[in-house]
Design a protein around this motif. Sequence first.
Motif, PDB file in Angstrom:
ATOM      1  N   LEU A  29       0.844  -1.205   0.000  1.00  9.85           N
ATOM      2  CA  LEU A  29       0.000   0.000   0.000  1.00  9.85           C
ATOM      3  C   LEU A  29       0.873   1.246   0.000  1.00  9.85           C
ATOM      4  CD1 LEU A  29      -2.764  -1.078   2.542  1.00  9.85           C
ATOM      5  CD2 LEU A  29      -2.610  -1.514   0.094  1.00  9.85           C
ATOM      6  N   SER A  30       2.071   1.106   0.598  1.00  8.93           N
ATOM      7  CA  SER A  30       2.972   2.267   0.641  1.00  8.93           C
ATOM      8  C   SER A  30       3.633   2.519  -0.719  1.00  8.93           C
ATOM      9  CB  SER A  30       4.058   2.061   1.701  1.00  8.93           C
ATOM     10  OG  SER A  30       4.837   0.928   1.372  1.00  8.93           O
ATOM     11  N   GLY A  31       3.467   1.581  -1.681  1.00 13.36           N
ATOM     12  CA  GLY A  31       4.114   1.759  -2.991  1.00 13.36           C
ATOM     13  C   GLY A  31       3.634   3.016  -3.718  1.00 13.36           C
ATOM     14  N   PRO A  32       2.323   3.090  -4.029  1.00 12.41           N
ATOM     15  CA  PRO A  32       1.843   4.287  -4.722  1.00 12.41           C
ATOM     16  C   PRO A  32       1.990   5.549  -3.877  1.00 12.41           C
ATOM     17  CG  PRO A  32       0.007   2.813  -4.146  1.00 12.41           C
ATOM     18  CD  PRO A  32       1.274   2.065  -3.878  1.00 12.41           C
ATOM     19  N   LEU A  33       1.901   5.397  -2.555  1.00  9.21           N
ATOM     20  CA  LEU A  33       2.076   6.552  -1.662  1.00  9.21           C
ATOM     21  C   LEU A  33       3.505   7.103  -1.803  1.00  9.21           C
ATOM     22  CD1 LEU A  33       0.978   6.573   2.106  1.00  9.21           C
ATOM     23  CD2 LEU A  33       3.080   7.646   1.331  1.00  9.21           C
ATOM     24  N   LYS A  34       4.475   6.179  -1.712  1.00  9.03           N
ATOM     25  CA  LYS A  34       5.878   6.614  -1.792  1.00  9.03           C
ATOM     26  C   LYS A  34       6.207   7.153  -3.184  1.00  9.03           C
ATOM     27  CE  LYS A  34       7.621   3.582   1.865  1.00  9.03           C
ATOM     28  NZ  LYS A  34       8.345   2.336   2.189  1.00  9.03           N
ATOM     29  N   GLU A  35       5.615   6.549  -4.211  1.00 10.97           N
ATOM     30  CA  GLU A  35       5.868   7.027  -5.591  1.00 10.97           C
ATOM     31  C   GLU A  35       5.464   8.482  -5.724  1.00 10.97           C
ATOM     32  OE1 GLU A  35       4.003   4.746  -8.867  1.00 10.97           O
ATOM     33  OE2 GLU A  35       4.982   3.042  -7.878  1.00 10.97           O
ATOM     34  N   GLN A  36       4.243   8.786  -5.284  1.00 14.18           N
ATOM     35  CA  GLN A  36       3.765  10.165  -5.431  1.00 14.18           C
ATOM     36  C   GLN A  36       4.533  11.112  -4.525  1.00 14.18           C
ATOM     37  OE1 GLN A  36      -0.465  10.906  -5.285  1.00 14.18           O
ATOM     38  NE2 GLN A  36      -0.927   9.084  -6.482  1.00 14.18           N
ATOM     39  N   MET A  70      11.654   2.831  -0.756  1.00 10.27           N
ATOM     40  CA  MET A  70      10.999   1.511  -0.769  1.00 10.27           C
ATOM     41  C   MET A  70      11.810   0.459  -0.003  1.00 10.27           C
ATOM     42  SD  MET A  70       8.188   1.818  -2.547  1.00 10.27           S
ATOM     43  CE  MET A  70       7.692   0.226  -3.162  1.00 10.27           C
ATOM     44  N   GLY A  71      13.087   0.706   0.224  1.00  5.98           N
ATOM     45  CA  GLY A  71      13.960  -0.314   0.821  1.00  5.98           C
ATOM     46  C   GLY A  71      13.892  -0.358   2.340  1.00  5.98           C
ATOM     47  N   PRO A  72      14.651  -1.284   2.949  1.00  2.00           N
ATOM     48  CA  PRO A  72      14.578  -1.452   4.408  1.00  2.00           C
ATOM     49  C   PRO A  72      15.509  -0.524   5.198  1.00  2.00           C
ATOM     50  CG  PRO A  72      15.901  -3.215   3.452  1.00  2.00           C
ATOM     51  CD  PRO A  72      15.477  -2.325   2.307  1.00  2.00           C
ATOM     52  N   ALA A  97       7.678  10.490   9.201  1.00  2.00           N
ATOM     53  CA  ALA A  97       6.634  11.278   9.874  1.00  2.00           C
ATOM     54  C   ALA A  97       5.919  12.168   8.852  1.00  2.00           C
ATOM     55  CB  ALA A  97       7.247  12.118  10.991  1.00  2.00           C
ATOM     56  N   ASP A  98       6.686  12.754   7.956  1.00  2.00           N
ATOM     57  CA  ASP A  98       6.056  13.626   6.965  1.00  2.00           C
ATOM     58  C   ASP A  98       5.248  12.819   5.937  1.00  2.00           C
ATOM     59  OD1 ASP A  98       5.692  16.395   6.099  1.00  2.00           O
ATOM     60  OD2 ASP A  98       6.650  15.692   4.252  1.00  2.00           O
ATOM     61  N   MET A  99       5.788  11.628   5.559  1.00  3.64           N
ATOM     62  CA  MET A  99       5.029  10.771   4.618  1.00  3.64           C
ATOM     63  C   MET A  99       3.699  10.346   5.233  1.00  3.64           C
ATOM     64  SD  MET A  99       7.337   8.057   2.505  1.00  3.64           S
ATOM     65  CE  MET A  99       8.177   7.324   3.890  1.00  3.64           C
ATOM     66  N   ILE A 100       3.718  10.051   6.531  1.00  2.00           N
ATOM     67  CA  ILE A 100       2.477   9.647   7.215  1.00  2.00           C
ATOM     68  C   ILE A 100       1.458  10.794   7.119  1.00  2.00           C
ATOM     69  CG2 ILE A 100       1.443   9.137   9.467  1.00  2.00           C
ATOM     70  CD1 ILE A 100       4.029   7.616  10.186  1.00  2.00           C
ATOM     71  N   ARG A 101       1.917  11.997   7.444  1.00  4.36           N
ATOM     72  CA  ARG A 101       0.993  13.153   7.381  1.00  4.36           C
ATOM     73  C   ARG A 101       0.462  13.349   5.964  1.00  4.36           C
ATOM     74  NH1 ARG A 101       4.523  15.362  11.180  1.00  4.36           N
ATOM     75  NH2 ARG A 101       5.910  16.229   9.602  1.00  4.36           N
ATOM     76  N   TRP A 102       1.372  13.246   5.009  1.00  7.06           N
ATOM     77  CA  TRP A 102       1.016  13.441   3.600  1.00  7.06           C
ATOM     78  C   TRP A 102      -0.015  12.385   3.170  1.00  7.06           C
ATOM     79  CZ3 TRP A 102       1.213  10.710  -0.939  1.00  7.06           C
ATOM     80  CH2 TRP A 102       1.204  11.441  -2.132  1.00  7.06           C
ATOM     81  N   ALA A 135      -2.726   0.247  -5.307  1.00  2.00           N
ATOM     82  CA  ALA A 135      -1.779  -0.869  -5.145  1.00  2.00           C
ATOM     83  C   ALA A 135      -2.283  -2.133  -5.842  1.00  2.00           C
ATOM     84  CB  ALA A 135      -1.536  -1.141  -3.663  1.00  2.00           C
ATOM     85  N   SER A 136      -3.587  -2.287  -5.952  1.00  2.24           N
ATOM     86  CA  SER A 136      -4.092  -3.542  -6.533  1.00  2.24           C
ATOM     87  C   SER A 136      -4.388  -3.429  -8.033  1.00  2.24           C
ATOM     88  CB  SER A 136      -5.318  -4.049  -5.768  1.00  2.24           C
ATOM     89  OG  SER A 136      -6.294  -3.060  -5.654  1.00  2.24           O
ATOM     90  N   ARG A 137      -4.108  -2.246  -8.597  1.00  2.01           N
ATOM     91  CA  ARG A 137      -4.297  -2.058 -10.045  1.00  2.01           C
ATOM     92  C   ARG A 137      -3.427  -3.043 -10.831  1.00  2.01           C
ATOM     93  NH1 ARG A 137      -2.787   3.918 -11.586  1.00  2.01           N
ATOM     94  NH2 ARG A 137      -1.005   3.018 -10.536  1.00  2.01           N
ATOM     95  N   GLY A 138      -4.039  -3.751 -11.743  1.00  2.93           N
ATOM     96  CA  GLY A 138      -3.246  -4.615 -12.624  1.00  2.93           C
ATOM     97  C   GLY A 138      -2.835  -5.940 -11.988  1.00  2.93           C
TER      98      GLY A 138
END
Length: 200
Positions: free
Chosen positions: A43-50, A63-65, A74-79, A95-98
Amino acid sequence: MEDRVSEPSLVLVFSGKRKSGKDYVTELIQKRLGSDVCCILRLSGPLKEQYAQEHGLDLDQLMGPGPYKEQYRADMIRWGESRRRQDPGLFCRLASRGAHQPVWVVSDARRLSDLQWFQAEFPQQTQSVRVQSSENTRSQRGWSFTAGVDDAESECGLDSGVEFDWNVINEADAPLLDEQLRPILQLAEEAASSSSVNRN
Ligand SMILES: Nc1ncnc2c1ncn2[C@@H]1O[C@H](COP(=O)(O)OP(=O)(O)OP(=O)(O)O)[C@@H](O)[C@H]1O
Ligand SMILES: C[C@@](O)(CCOP(=O)(O)O)CC(=O)O
């Protein structure tokens, strides 16, 4: 849904605290089942992409560990929360597209609304899985408590109020992961073979 190629036969929705091993465990499941049968949806994939695009950041590192993403967490969470307020299912949908494999493994549900989205879309197929590790083990993997993150919904949204279908203990002294995952893998294999019968 417009981009959905076919209905999944099984949707395993994983959650767990930071550094509990959600990526590790879900990647192991995909390795065992094969990528023709099983896809991992982050779910964080499209979030992190944008977020990376808007902020000029390195998506691979986000995307990595490693520690890079923690500077922005913290800022990504708010965003992400501001996007979710307008549309709670946004990242689940993106995330489930395709996705076309019969088994979907969602690696990072964090909020009740994430789990509820899959339960509403796929009531018969959805099962919830919690990955658990002690704070000590998570610390050895690089975790340290961060106020505003570890006490916020992103980390605590599924701490109570959910009876998980499966629990996986990701600790050195717990039973081997392959052993713990056996019934889940069996369920996935059954789901995949029933889907291939239905598709033929
Ligand atoms: N059973 C395990 N054996 C060896 N290494 C592990 C195991 N579980 C997790 N790790 C390692 O611990 C680190 C954290 O695991 P992982 O990235 O899977 O956690 P996560 O829950 O996805 O964390 P986050 O949400 O904070 O990104 C990774 O480097 C991973 O390889
Ligand atoms: C911003 C966020 O998606 C980061 C998730 O990163 P990760 O799954 O821990 O790599 C968390 C959230 O959505 O609250």
